[in-house]
Scaffold this active site. Structure first.
Site, PDB file in Angstrom:
ATOM      1  N   HIS A  41       0.822  -1.224   0.000  1.00 29.05           N
ATOM      2  CA  HIS A  41       0.000   0.000   0.000  1.00 29.05           C
ATOM      3  C   HIS A  41       0.853   1.270   0.000  1.00 29.05           C
ATOM      4  CE1 HIS A  41       0.216   0.227   4.535  1.00 29.05           C
ATOM      5  NE2 HIS A  41       0.132   1.500   4.269  1.00 29.05           N
ATOM      6  N   ASP A  87      -0.256  -7.520   1.737  1.00 35.20           N
ATOM      7  CA  ASP A  87       0.291  -6.157   1.742  1.00 35.20           C
ATOM      8  C   ASP A  87       1.814  -6.221   1.901  1.00 35.20           C
ATOM      9  OD1 ASP A  87       0.454  -3.441   1.709  1.00 35.20           O
ATOM     10  OD2 ASP A  87      -0.400  -3.137   3.714  1.00 35.20           O
ATOM     11  N   SER A 182       4.036   2.470   8.365  1.00 32.93           N
ATOM     12  CA  SER A 182       3.699   1.473   7.356  1.00 32.93           C
ATOM     13  C   SER A 182       4.926   1.030   6.567  1.00 32.93           C
ATOM     14  CB  SER A 182       2.680   2.053   6.371  1.00 32.93           C
ATOM     15  OG  SER A 182       1.417   2.051   6.956  1.00 32.93           O
TER      16      SER A 182
HETATM   17  C1  4AZ Z   1      -1.461   3.863   8.787  1.00 33.52           C
HETATM   18  O1  4AZ Z   1      -2.394   4.650   8.595  1.00 33.52           O
HETATM   19  C2  4AZ Z   1      -1.549   2.926   9.927  1.00 33.52           C
HETATM   20  N1  4AZ Z   1      -2.177   0.870  14.402  1.00 33.52           N
HETATM   21  C3  4AZ Z   1      -0.461   2.138  10.236  1.00 33.52           C
HETATM   22  C4  4AZ Z   1      -0.531   1.261  11.318  1.00 33.52           C
HETATM   23  C5  4AZ Z   1      -1.690   1.181  12.052  1.00 33.52           C
HETATM   24  C6  4AZ Z   1      -2.777   1.972  11.754  1.00 33.52           C
HETATM   25  C7  4AZ Z   1      -2.700   2.848  10.678  1.00 33.52           C
HETATM   26  C8  4AZ Z   1      -1.742   0.236  13.202  1.00 33.52           C
HETATM   27  O2  4AZ Z   1      -0.472   3.857   8.053  1.00 33.52           O
END
Ligand code: 4AZ
Length: 231
Positions: A41, A87, A182
């Site tokens: 993503h 992902d 992420s």
């Molecule tokens: C994000 O928006 C995201 N709590 C990454 C990790 C988590 C939630 C959102 C996990 O990139």
């Protein structure tokens, strides 16, 4: 990272960050001298032109000792942008990364998933609270509990099915990954076992972070096959 503390890249030398047209977007893990493991993503819908990988830096505002262009994204045809199944992405670098002792190192993908209730390390430059917007300037880290599969599924039972390529980890209400983390690693026993993927909010008691399960069969096979092709 919510509920963590500042650290330096020497504690997490496999951690890199990804920029698109100069802007920080995601974390990643160096798994070979020319491949970075991250989340699909993070790159979905984009072309590799304009993407750079930055290694060996603790801070986003300092120049990283190693910067490489990305020449190709490798994602699984099974990736779903709706439910985040598979992902996972491998970013192929234009030139090899030279390892710097204590600053830039590779890490191997996990062969066996962590057992339920094990603690694993997450790290990144993501926001420190769900409602923040700016990434952290200095890299942060914390330890989270890997949830047994049943506890993971139960947490998200009202929100569609979790796939067998996902695992959950958190210290409920206290510690979690968040926006900007992420693509970054969840590390257990010196291997990268998870990729920060998604979750409902951050550090909410009812909703743990969801990670791509690197040791799950489909993810493991995708990584091995892709690495064999690009080294
Ligand atoms: C994000 O928006 C995201 N709590 C990454 C990790 C988590 C939630 C959102 C996990 O990139």
């Amino acid at each position: 990272i919510v509920g963590g503390k500042e650290t330096t890249i020497s504690e997490v030398p496999y951690l890199v960050y990804l920029r698109q047209n100069g802007y920080f977007i995601c974390g990643g893990s160096l798994i070979s001298s020319r491949a970075v493991l991250s989340a699909a993503h993070c790159v979905y819908g984009s072309q590799p032109e304009g993407f750079t990988v930055h290694a060996g830096a603790s801070r986003l505002d300092q120049e990283a000792p190693v910067v490489r262009n990305v020449v190709m994204f490798h994602t699984s045809p099974s990736y779903s942008a709706t439910n985040f199944d598979m992902d996972v992405a491998l970013l192929q670098l234009q030139e090899v990364v030279f390892l710097i002792p204590g600053k830039v190192a590779t890490i191997s993908p996990c062969r066996n998933p962590p057992e339920g209730n094990a603690y694993a390390r997450i790290s990144g430059w993501g926001v420190t609270r769900e409602n923040n917007h700016e990434p952290a300037e200095q890299v942060r880290t914390t330890m989270v509990r890997v949830l047994p599969g049943a506890e993971c599924k139960l947490s998200y039972s009202g929100y569609g099915q979790l796939s067998d390529s996902m695992l959950c980890a958190a210290v409920r209400g206290l510690r979690d990954s968040c926006s900007g983390d992420s693509g970054g690693p969840l590390v257990y026993r010196g291997q990268v076992c998870g990729i920060v993927s998604w979750g409902f909010g951050c550090a909410r008691p009812s909703f743990p972070g969801v990670y791509t399960d690197v040791a799950s069969e489909r993810v493991h096979d995708f990584i091995e096959l892709t690495l064999r092709r690009i080294g």
